[in-house]
Design a protein around this motif. Sequence first.
Motif, short mmCIF file in Angstrom:
data_model
loop_
_atom_site.label_atom_id
_atom_site.label_comp_id
_atom_site.label_asym_id
_atom_site.label_seq_id
_atom_site.Cartn_x
_atom_site.Cartn_y
_atom_site.Cartn_z
N PHE A 25 0.86 -1.19 0.00
CA PHE A 25 0.00 0.00 0.00
C PHE A 25 0.89 1.24 0.00
O PHE A 25 2.04 1.19 0.43
N TYR A 29 -4.06 1.88 3.16
CA TYR A 29 -4.55 0.54 3.49
C TYR A 29 -5.92 0.65 4.15
O TYR A 29 -6.87 -0.03 3.77
N ASP A 62 -8.14 3.08 4.16
CA ASP A 62 -9.17 3.58 3.24
C ASP A 62 -9.66 2.46 2.30
O ASP A 62 -10.87 2.31 2.09
N GLN A 63 -8.74 1.70 1.76
CA GLN A 63 -9.11 0.61 0.84
C GLN A 63 -9.86 -0.51 1.57
O GLN A 63 -10.79 -1.10 1.03
N GLN A 90 -12.13 -2.79 -0.77
CA GLN A 90 -11.23 -3.06 -1.89
C GLN A 90 -10.12 -4.04 -1.55
O GLN A 90 -9.41 -4.51 -2.44
#
Length: 142
Positions: free
Chosen positions: A18, A24, A26-27, A32
């Motif tokens: 990341f 990381y 946020d995803q 995601q």
Amino acid sequence: MIVFDLKCGGGHVFEAWFGSSVAYEDQRVAGQVRCPMCDSGDVTKALMAPAIAAKGNRKPDAPTPGAIKAVMQRLASQQAEALKTSEWVGTAFAERARAMHLGEEKQATIHGQTSVADAKALVDEGVPIAPLLPTAAPKTLN
């Protein structure tokens, strides 16, 4: 870039890169981050051992005299055992070793004497040889 070991709810552990810890998170929140083995979105950070580099100016500890003595005694003992089943060929060592290597003579375990030049030539020819410790070594190391 930062790498994390991740673990899904199914127990699969995998590695992912990341841009940052925030990226990381946020995803992950956006769904995601998924397990590449089972496609689970239930992913968390796995325990990781930190990568700590050794100091560049640190030299390895030198072996103690006692450790060196113990290794030499063990080598001398192993050599003495090997010599019990080896044939002494004296100064004919290089000639006999080469003949065995070329298949001109039956294979045998031998030991003897040779010059440094002849020993180097044997090694260059691919003849498997090894130097021996002085024969008095087992007695003098006590």
